[in-house]
Design an enzyme around this catalytic site. Sequence first.
Site, short mmCIF file in Angstrom:
data_model
loop_
_atom_site.label_atom_id
_atom_site.label_comp_id
_atom_site.label_asym_id
_atom_site.label_seq_id
_atom_site.Cartn_x
_atom_site.Cartn_y
_atom_site.Cartn_z
N CYS A 175 0.80 -1.24 0.00
CA CYS A 175 0.00 0.00 0.00
C CYS A 175 0.83 1.28 0.00
O CYS A 175 0.76 2.05 -0.95
CB CYS A 175 -0.94 -0.02 1.20
SG CYS A 175 -2.11 -1.37 1.14
N1 LIG Z 1 -2.49 -5.92 1.88
C1 LIG Z 1 -2.98 -4.84 2.47
O1 LIG Z 1 -2.58 -4.49 3.58
C2 LIG Z 1 -4.06 -4.02 1.81
C3 LIG Z 1 -4.81 -3.13 2.59
C4 LIG Z 1 -5.80 -2.38 2.00
C5 LIG Z 1 -6.02 -2.50 0.62
N2 LIG Z 1 -5.26 -3.35 -0.12
C6 LIG Z 1 -5.56 -3.43 -1.55
O2 LIG Z 1 -6.31 -4.62 -1.77
C7 LIG Z 1 -5.98 -5.18 -3.05
C8 LIG Z 1 -5.54 -6.62 -2.87
O3 LIG Z 1 -4.35 -6.65 -2.12
P1 LIG Z 1 -3.85 -7.94 -1.33
O4 LIG Z 1 -2.79 -7.45 -0.39
O5 LIG Z 1 -4.99 -8.73 -0.79
O6 LIG Z 1 -3.16 -8.78 -2.49
P2 LIG Z 1 -2.64 -10.31 -2.41
O7 LIG Z 1 -1.56 -10.43 -3.40
O8 LIG Z 1 -2.38 -10.68 -0.98
O9 LIG Z 1 -3.88 -11.17 -2.88
C9 LIG Z 1 -4.47 -11.02 -4.12
C10 LIG Z 1 -4.93 -12.37 -4.61
O10 LIG Z 1 -5.59 -12.14 -5.85
C11 LIG Z 1 -5.29 -13.23 -6.72
N3 LIG Z 1 -5.54 -12.76 -8.07
C12 LIG Z 1 -4.80 -11.92 -8.82
N4 LIG Z 1 -5.41 -11.67 -10.00
C13 LIG Z 1 -6.57 -12.37 -9.96
C14 LIG Z 1 -7.64 -12.50 -10.87
N5 LIG Z 1 -7.65 -11.86 -12.04
N6 LIG Z 1 -8.66 -13.31 -10.51
C15 LIG Z 1 -8.66 -13.95 -9.34
N7 LIG Z 1 -7.69 -13.85 -8.44
C16 LIG Z 1 -6.66 -13.05 -8.75
C17 LIG Z 1 -3.87 -13.57 -6.41
O11 LIG Z 1 -3.56 -14.90 -6.79
C18 LIG Z 1 -3.81 -13.36 -4.90
O12 LIG Z 1 -4.07 -14.56 -4.20
C19 LIG Z 1 -4.94 -4.25 -3.65
O13 LIG Z 1 -5.57 -3.29 -4.45
C20 LIG Z 1 -4.35 -3.57 -2.43
O14 LIG Z 1 -3.80 -2.31 -2.74
C21 LIG Z 1 -4.31 -4.13 0.45
#
Ligand SMILES: NC(=O)c1ccc[n+]([C@@H]2O[C@H](COP(=O)([O-])OP(=O)(O)OC[C@H]3O[C@@H](n4cnc5c(N)ncnc54)[C@H](O)[C@@H]3O)[C@@H](O)[C@H]2O)c1
Length: 413
Positions: free
Chosen positions: A265
């Site tokens: 983030c």
């Molecule tokens: N990690 C954090 O602390 C956090 C906090 C707030 C917001 N976010 C936002 O949330 C979103 C997700 O982040 P995250 O940390 O959970 O990511 P992550 O990498 O932990 O998980 C994402 C998952 O999505 C899957 N994926 C990717 N493309 C895909 C698709 N087309 N179809 C199905 N699955 C798919 C991946 O295999 C992965 O398991 C991002 O936009 C991030 O900026 C993250």
Amino acid sequence: MSAQKPRVLAIIGQGYVGLPLAMAAVGAGWTVIGVDSFDAKVAQINGGSSPVEDISDAQLQVAIAKGVYKATADYSAVSQASVITICVPTPLDEKKEPDLTLLRSAATSISPYVSNETLVVSESTSYPGTLRDIIIPIVNSLKPKDSLTVYFASAPERVNPGDPVWNQKNTPRLVGAIDKESQRRALIFYESICDAAVGVSSPEVAEAAKLLENTFRLVNIALVNEFTQLCSASGINVHEVIDAASSKPYGFMPFRPGVGVGGHCIPIDPLYLTWWARQNGAKATFVESADSINNAMPKYVADRALSMVDSSIKNPKILILGVAYKPGVGDVRETPVSELRDYLKAQGADVAWHDPLVPIWEGSIPVKLDWNCDVAILATNQPGMNLTQLIVKGIQILDCTNSISGRVGVSSL
Ligand SMILES: NC(=O)c1ccc[n+]([C@@H]2O[C@H](COP(=O)([O-])OP(=O)(O)OC[C@H]3O[C@@H](n4cnc5c(N)ncnc54)[C@H](O)[C@@H]3O)[C@@H](O)[C@H]2O)c1
């Protein structure tokens, strides 16, 4: 004919955001389909092994055993859902610009299976206009002909992995929808999972608020990182200064210096903001400057550590303690410790690392804490690291975390 069932939720992406959301929804009485395109992750989750620290294997196993949660790589399963949330990564490309490939792909993949009257929500972080200009046109152009009405909202995720206090349930959720009915449905959905849902007038306001929240952190971390360097040059302990300033009951919020910023983030979202500004013919000068200050911190930390080594040692042995981007998680995405390691190596140092939560990092494995070193850098204070054994051995430590300040041989950043 619509196949959707009430209180069935499909979550696209089962990572740090999607899986905790899934368990929160299960706790609120929803049946959840967790869609992830990574087959190995789907198999791991369905085998009862959680890939994220905030969800225990036991919690996952109970949900699976009750039949209220299942992971799948098969998008057709979303046809059963009355609500679909998109929680896929939104990284930067090689030009450090928004890369919405995975978001577009998720929208494209769900579209043929969206039932009539389904609510589609984007939780992924992105710039204002992403829901309206990218997701909605994709879904509307590819959805089945009998799915006449699809509702859309943006509700950016605010989860803070590893936080023992704030989680999906007790963190208020911003909700901005495309029209009144979408807003009504999205608020009902989030009120069923969260203690509070906060409605805003449009998806763009919700998207922009998320960027403001994370940019606020970026610039305040940069401020304190710059301030640290000024204090250190004058022999002032910055932590004492921050503690002193924190005694003011209003108008000040303490931030702490460190090796830099990491994770999915803080280093990324503000660059969505700077890019968005450029698209609108503007320049986010202040944010760009903050980004540069944070990016220079690994070099500053490396130089400080090297200055602690006897100058007769040509190839100092340096042990980095904690490589994840923050304590309590094994997440090494965007960790500033990579830059720190690379810079130390470029200066001729022999660098090893230790992190109880990271079994492998960029192809290398950790050493034990008794690895013989000239200086140790405490980059991330992971739980489970017995630092006393290093202090007792008389190892000099540069503490970038203000966790062991005041101990013999320990210098603070
Ligand atoms: N990690 C954090 O602390 C956090 C906090 C707030 C917001 N976010 C936002 O949330 C979103 C997700 O982040 P995250 O940390 O959970 O990511 P992550 O990498 O932990 O998980 C994402 C998952 O999505 C899957 N994926 C990717 N493309 C895909 C698709 N087309 N179809 C199905 N699955 C798919 C991946 O295999 C992965 O398991 C991002 O936009 C991030 O900026 C993250």
